[in-house]
Design a protein around this motif. Structure first.
Motif, PDB file in Angstrom:
ATOM      1  N   ASP A 151       1.538   2.213  -8.967  1.00 48.27           N
ATOM      2  CA  ASP A 151       2.438   2.047  -7.814  1.00 48.27           C
ATOM      3  C   ASP A 151       2.039   2.979  -6.674  1.00 48.27           C
ATOM      4  O   ASP A 151       2.097   2.593  -5.500  1.00 48.27           O
ATOM      5  CB  ASP A 151       3.887   2.325  -8.222  1.00 48.27           C
ATOM      6  N   CYS A 152       1.643   4.196  -7.009  1.00 50.37           N
ATOM      7  CA  CYS A 152       1.260   5.167  -5.978  1.00 50.37           C
ATOM      8  C   CYS A 152      -0.002   4.712  -5.231  1.00 50.37           C
ATOM      9  O   CYS A 152      -0.150   4.954  -4.028  1.00 50.37           O
ATOM     10  CB  CYS A 152       1.034   6.547  -6.598  1.00 50.37           C
ATOM     11  N   ILE A 153      -0.896   4.042  -5.950  1.00 48.88           N
ATOM     12  CA  ILE A 153      -2.105   3.512  -5.295  1.00 48.88           C
ATOM     13  C   ILE A 153      -1.731   2.384  -4.343  1.00 48.88           C
ATOM     14  O   ILE A 153      -2.170   2.327  -3.195  1.00 48.88           O
ATOM     15  CB  ILE A 153      -3.111   3.024  -6.359  1.00 48.88           C
ATOM     16  N   VAL A 154      -0.874   1.474  -4.833  1.00 47.11           N
ATOM     17  CA  VAL A 154      -0.431   0.347  -4.002  1.00 47.11           C
ATOM     18  C   VAL A 154       0.405   0.842  -2.833  1.00 47.11           C
ATOM     19  O   VAL A 154       0.360   0.286  -1.722  1.00 47.11           O
ATOM     20  CB  VAL A 154       0.365  -0.665  -4.856  1.00 47.11           C
ATOM     21  N   LEU A 155       1.181   1.906  -3.071  1.00 47.85           N
ATOM     22  CA  LEU A 155       2.055   2.448  -2.025  1.00 47.85           C
ATOM     23  C   LEU A 155       1.264   2.848  -0.786  1.00 47.85           C
ATOM     24  O   LEU A 155       1.729   2.648   0.347  1.00 47.85           O
ATOM     25  CB  LEU A 155       2.839   3.647  -2.570  1.00 47.85           C
ATOM     26  N   ARG A 156       0.076   3.407  -0.978  1.00 51.76           N
ATOM     27  CA  ARG A 156      -0.738   3.822   0.170  1.00 51.76           C
ATOM     28  C   ARG A 156      -1.036   2.624   1.081  1.00 51.76           C
ATOM     29  O   ARG A 156      -0.922   2.713   2.305  1.00 51.76           O
ATOM     30  CB  ARG A 156      -2.038   4.449  -0.305  1.00 51.76           C
ATOM     31  N   ASP A 157      -1.392   1.504   0.473  1.00 53.00           N
ATOM     32  CA  ASP A 157      -1.704   0.313   1.272  1.00 53.00           C
ATOM     33  C   ASP A 157      -0.455  -0.225   1.958  1.00 53.00           C
ATOM     34  O   ASP A 157      -0.495  -0.621   3.133  1.00 53.00           O
ATOM     35  CB  ASP A 157      -2.322  -0.768   0.376  1.00 53.00           C
TER      36      ASP A 157
END
Length: 464
Positions: free
Chosen positions: A327-333
């Protein structure tokens, strides 16, 4: 038929339970925070109040009063037990709890009982009015001393006169005007229903800086102001080089002697400011302040001028139950796309704080397009920064349980408080629902006609 005290209590209970049903349905399975405090009612019983803070389906931050619970003592274990009981009673899952707010000086958090509340709740301008109306206040006290027929009133007035016309009282008065004046802006910001967390975090640093300035460089100015005030009002300024026994020591046991100047400077001025600063740091600990700084990066003002992607991801990582590593990776985008779109969309120019931003996202359906961003905003909004809401509940308690109604039972008082505090919800409930709930509480000899209007609470029976 519905005028006996027992039936009135049952109707009031039905009203409260139907109101709570609406509140719990509004919360559903949403994440929420709790705000808790304890206070004594008019019959000197310790009561713990519980407020739920959450974001509703429209993106609005909502505070709802859930009830009060009598606690036998105010130890942390007793308060924790009462809290667990209230959450369990209302089927609220602890897994959805994302924040806890307590009075900063209660047994749950601090060691200096009540100091935080007195600092945040006191209005500095009340002390300013005392300063401006000094002569008038002394005249009133003199009249009470001369004319009062009650011995207790004369004794109290005499004691107040002696205390007020002392240099120590005047010094403390000027000190508290200065301290409360510096904390007033932050206090007012935290007590608003529509709290602006971004503004609050900015005021935290400024207020602490001002308090430290008073601690290190403010003594001389306050001391001179107090002396000038005493000279103006014919108050004796004592010899500052005279020796007195150090506070907490006995002269008969040869206690340590200090000069009157050292007593005022070190035992009053320094101690008061040190305690205020310590409580301030406890209330806004480094981790909590860092959390609020991360939240500030979501501020929509000036086209998201404070936006910092790394800090927002750091904020998400704190909530390990809500954001996985993926989720944290997707959150950046999602953040990058959302901020770019928000800066280009003119409708976001009217957003001045997080609350407006959340409502705008729901209104434009962006909360479904950027679910992780909205989840982060939602968690930031339910942060219980202050306990003003629960303090207002205790104000309501004083209205409902008065000296003439000091025999009210705890459950009945809680039911009355729910209907009074959440009266906007209570007013929306149909009489039919209350009647059906009342009928279902026990077997009745007669059924109440569903179309008939009933009087919900007869105030004349509140004291029974």
């Amino acid at each position: 038929m519905l005028t006996s005290p027992e039936i009135q209590k049952q109707i009031c209970e039905a009203c409260a339970e139907e109101t709570k049903k609406v509140i719990l349905a509004e919360i559903g399975d949403k994440k929420f925070a709790i705000i808790i405090d304890e206070a004594r009612d008019t019959s000197i019983k310790e009561q713990m109040a519980l407020i739920l803070r959450f974001v509703n389906n429209q993106g609005q931050v909502i505070d709802r009063f859930l009830g009060i619970e009598h606690v036998t003592d105010t130890s942390s274990s007793s308060l924790k037990q009462a809290l667990d009981g209230m959450l369990s009673k209302h089927n609220l899952s602890i897994k959805n709890l994302r924040g806890q707010g307590y009075d900063g000086a209660s047994n749950m958090r601090g060691e200096f009982h009540g100091l935080q509340r007195r600092i945040l709740d006191e209005n500095p301008y009340a002390l300013c009015r005392l300063q401006l109306m000094w002569s008038a206040v002394l005249e009133v006290l003199e009249n009470v001393c001369q004319d009062a027929t009650n011995l207790a009133q004369r004794t109290t007035a005499t004691g107040l006169l002696e205390k007020m016309e002392s240099f120590e009282f005047v010094l403390v008065l000027h000190l508290m005007i200065k301290v409360l004046g510096k904390t007033n802006d932050l206090s007012q910001c935290l007590q608003k229903k529509d709290q602006n967390i971004i503004r609050a975090i900015g005021l935290v640093g400024v207020t602490l800086q001002k308090l430290n300035e008073i601690r290190h460089h403010g003594w001389d100015a306050i001391f001179e102001e107090a002396k000038d005030f005493c000279l103006k009002h014919n108050i004796v300024v004592p010899d500052m080089s005279a020796e007195i026994v150090r506070r907490g020591c006995s002269r008969g046991r040869r206690g340590q002697l200090v000069t009157y100047y050292e007593h005022l400077h070190h035992e009053i001025f320094n101690v008061v400011l040190d305690q205020v600063i310590v409580e301030f740091n406890n209330r806004f600990a480094e981790r909590s302040t860092q959390l609020l700084r991360c939240v500030a990066c979501l501020d929509p003002s000036n086209s998201f001028a404070n936006y910092d992607e790394d800090k927002l991801v750091e904020l998400a990582q704190i909530y390990v139950d809500d954001f996985t590593e993926y989720d944290c990776i997707v959150l950046r985008d999602q953040l990058d796309t959302f901020i770019t779109e928000g800066r280009e969309d003119s409708s976001f120019l009217s957003c001045c704080d997080l609350g407006n931003l959340a409502m705008k996202m729901v209104k434009t359906d962006r909360h479904t397009v950027f679910p992780l961003v909205y989840r982060l905003i939602e968690l930031a909004l339910i942060l219980p920064v202050a306990t003003a809401t629960v303090e207002r509940a205790f104000s309501a308690m004083k209205i409902i349980k008065t000296d003439l109604r000091n025999k009210m039972g705890d459950e009945w008082m809680s039911h009355c408080m729910i209907c009074y505090i959440e009266r906007d919800i209570f007013a929306s409930i149909e009489d039919r629902q209350i009647i059906e709930h009342y009928q279902a509480m026990r077997t009745r000899r007669e059924q109440i006609p569903k179309t008939r209007n009933i009087s919900i609470v007869d105030e004349s029976n509140l004291s029974n």
